[in-house]
Design an enzyme around this catalytic site. Structure first.
Site, PDB file in Angstrom:
ATOM      1  N   ASN A   9       0.864  -1.184   0.000  1.00 52.05           N
ATOM      2  CA  ASN A   9       0.000   0.000   0.000  1.00 52.05           C
ATOM      3  C   ASN A   9       0.901   1.237   0.000  1.00 52.05           C
ATOM      4  OD1 ASN A   9      -1.823   2.034   0.543  1.00 52.05           O
ATOM      5  ND2 ASN A   9      -2.370   1.303   2.607  1.00 52.05           N
ATOM      6  N   LYS A  11       0.125   4.229  -0.342  1.00 48.00           N
ATOM      7  CA  LYS A  11      -0.563   5.404   0.221  1.00 48.00           C
ATOM      8  C   LYS A  11      -0.320   6.625  -0.684  1.00 48.00           C
ATOM      9  CE  LYS A  11      -0.333   3.279   4.711  1.00 48.00           C
ATOM     10  NZ  LYS A  11      -0.279   3.404   6.150  1.00 48.00           N
ATOM     11  N   HIS A  96      -9.581   0.868   4.761  1.00 47.96           N
ATOM     12  CA  HIS A  96      -8.324   1.113   5.492  1.00 47.96           C
ATOM     13  C   HIS A  96      -8.604   2.083   6.646  1.00 47.96           C
ATOM     14  CE1 HIS A  96      -4.307   2.516   6.414  1.00 47.96           C
ATOM     15  NE2 HIS A  96      -3.862   1.417   5.839  1.00 47.96           N
ATOM     16  N   GLU A  98      -7.096   4.567   7.687  1.00 49.18           N
ATOM     17  CA  GLU A  98      -6.944   5.995   7.357  1.00 49.18           C
ATOM     18  C   GLU A  98      -8.177   6.524   6.637  1.00 49.18           C
ATOM     19  OE1 GLU A  98      -3.149   5.508   5.413  1.00 49.18           O
ATOM     20  OE2 GLU A  98      -2.255   5.012   7.363  1.00 49.18           O
ATOM     21  N   GLU A 168      -5.341  -4.927  10.641  1.00 51.25           N
ATOM     22  CA  GLU A 168      -4.349  -3.884  10.856  1.00 51.25           C
ATOM     23  C   GLU A 168      -4.672  -3.127  12.139  1.00 51.25           C
ATOM     24  OE1 GLU A 168      -2.391  -2.700   6.904  1.00 51.25           O
ATOM     25  OE2 GLU A 168      -4.197  -1.508   7.086  1.00 51.25           O
ATOM     26  N   GLY A 174       2.292   2.472  10.742  1.00 51.43           N
ATOM     27  CA  GLY A 174       3.230   3.586  10.571  1.00 51.43           C
ATOM     28  C   GLY A 174       3.890   4.039  11.859  1.00 51.43           C
ATOM     29  N   SER A 213       3.352  -1.868  10.477  1.00 54.10           N
ATOM     30  CA  SER A 213       4.804  -1.910  10.699  1.00 54.10           C
ATOM     31  C   SER A 213       5.404  -3.290  10.433  1.00 54.10           C
ATOM     32  CB  SER A 213       5.152  -1.417  12.107  1.00 54.10           C
ATOM     33  OG  SER A 213       4.707  -0.073  12.271  1.00 54.10           O
TER      34      SER A 213
HETATM   35  P1  PGA Z   1       2.735   0.438   7.665  1.00 56.98           P
HETATM   36  O1  PGA Z   1       1.273   0.593   7.025  1.00 56.98           O
HETATM   37  O2  PGA Z   1       3.302  -0.857   7.112  1.00 56.98           O
HETATM   38  O3  PGA Z   1       3.496   1.631   7.167  1.00 56.98           O
HETATM   39  O4  PGA Z   1       2.575   0.403   9.130  1.00 56.98           O
HETATM   40  C1  PGA Z   1       0.442  -0.517   6.836  1.00 56.98           C
HETATM   41  C2  PGA Z   1      -0.870  -0.069   6.246  1.00 56.98           C
HETATM   42  O5  PGA Z   1      -1.376   0.998   6.633  1.00 56.98           O
HETATM   43  O6  PGA Z   1      -1.450  -0.761   5.376  1.00 56.98           O
END
Ligand code: PGA
Length: 253
Positions: A9, A11, A96, A98, A168, A174, A213
Site C-alpha cells: 500500500n 498510500k 483502510h 486511514e 491492521e 506507521g 509496521s
Molecule cells: P505500515 O502501514 O506498514 O506503514 O505500518 C500498513 C498499512 O497501513 O497498510
C-alpha cells in the site's frame, strides 16, 4: 492451502517517476518472488495506468487503494471500481483505517464500496483493526467482530469467497510498533472463527493478511503463524529491497 499474499500500500507517496522506478525495481527482481506468493502493488490512482503497462506481463498484480461508492455519474473527484478494473487492477483496498478515520468511512459507505468492487470483478482487501484505547480497554475482539459483521458477513457466500481480509491494528500502522506474532495470530484465529460462523468451511480459504509496521525483520515470525497468510505493507513496500524480502519471508512448507 490458502493463497499467500503480500500487498504494498503505497498510500499518498511517490511521484509518477518515483512510482515507475519502484515498479521497475520490483519487475527486474520478480523472479525472486516465490512461486506460491502473490505480490500486489497498490500505487496512487494517478500511477495505475503507467504501472500496469510496466507489470502487466509479469506475476506482479495491481491494486487500488480505494474506490467510489457509486458506479458512475456526477461524483466529482471520485474513481469508480469499473475504472480501476479497466486500467488493469485486480485488487482494491477497502476500509483502510486511514479512510475510516480521516474520511469518515463507516459501514454504510464500506458496504457500497465492497459491492462496487465485487460487481466490477475486483478482489476487495477489506481492512479491520482496533485503536489503541480499544485494545487497552480489552474491546479489540468486539471492535473487529463488529467491523466484520457490518460488511463482510452480510455478503453472499459466492461474493465472500473472493474477499481478502487485512487485520491492521491502528496502533501499529506507521508507528514502528508491531503487534507481536502471538497478538496477531490470536486475532487472525478469532477473525477466522467469526467468518466460519457465517460461512462455514469457506472461511478456511480466506487469506487474512497482517498489516502494521510489518518489515523484513518481523515478517518471518508473523508469517510463520498458522492463520497469518501474508501482509498489507505500507512503509516497507516503498523500498523494493524490503518488499521483496517480505515476500520471501513465508515458511518453506
Ligand atoms: P505500515 O502501514 O506498514 O506503514 O505500518 C500498513 C498499512 O497501513 O497498510
Amino acid at each position: 492451502m490458502r493463497q499467500k499474499i503480500v500487498a504494498g500500500n503505497w498510500k499518498m507517496n511517490t511521484t509518477i517517476e518515483e512510482g515507475m522506478a519502484l515498479a521497475q525495481s520490483l519487475l527486474e527482481r520478480s523472479s525472486e518472488i516465490p512461486q506460491r506468493v502473490t505480490m500486489v502493488v497498490a500505487p496512487p490512482f494517478t500511477h495505475l495506468y503507467a504501472v500496469n503497462q510496466q507489470i502487466r506481463e509479469s506475476k506482479i498484480k495491481l491494486g487500488a487503494q480505494n474506490c467510489a461508492t457509486h458506479e458512475n455519474g456526477a461524483y466529482t473527484g471520485e474513481v469508480s471500481a469499473q475504472m480501476i478494473s479497466s486500467v488493469g487492477c485486480q485488487y482494491v483496498i477497502i476500509g483502510h483505517s486511514e479512510r475510516r478515520e480521516y474520511y469518515g468511512e463507516e459501514a454504510t459507505i464500506l458496504n457500497k464500496k465492497i459491492k462496487q468492487a465485487l460487481s466490477s470483478g475486483l478482489i476487495p482487501i477489506f481492512c479491520v483493526g482496533e485503536r489503541l484505547e480499544q485494545r487497552e480497554s480489552d474491546h479489540h475482539f468486539d471492535v473487529v467482530e463488529t467491523q466484520l459483521k457490518e460488511v463482510v458477513t452480510i455478503l453472499n457466500p459466492s461474493d465472500f469467497s473472493k474477499v481478502v481480509i487485512a487485520y491492521e491494528p491502528v496502533w501499529a500502522i506507521g508507528t514502528g510498533k508491531t503487534a507481536t506474532s502471538e497478538q496477531a495470530q490470536e486475532m487472525h484465529a478469532f477473525i477466522r472463527k467469526v467468518l466460519a460462523q457465517h460461512f462455514g468451511t469457506l472461511s478456511a480459504q480466506t487469506p487474512i493478511l497482517y498489516g502494521g509496521s510489518c518489515k523484513p525483520s518481523n515478517a518471518t515470525e508473523l508469517f510463520a503463524q498458522p492463520d497469518i497468510d501474508g501482509g498489507l505493507i505500507g512503509g516497507a513496500s516503498l523500498q523494493a529491497e524490503d518488499f521483496l524480502a517480505i515476500a520471501k519471508s513465508f515458511p518453506l512448507t
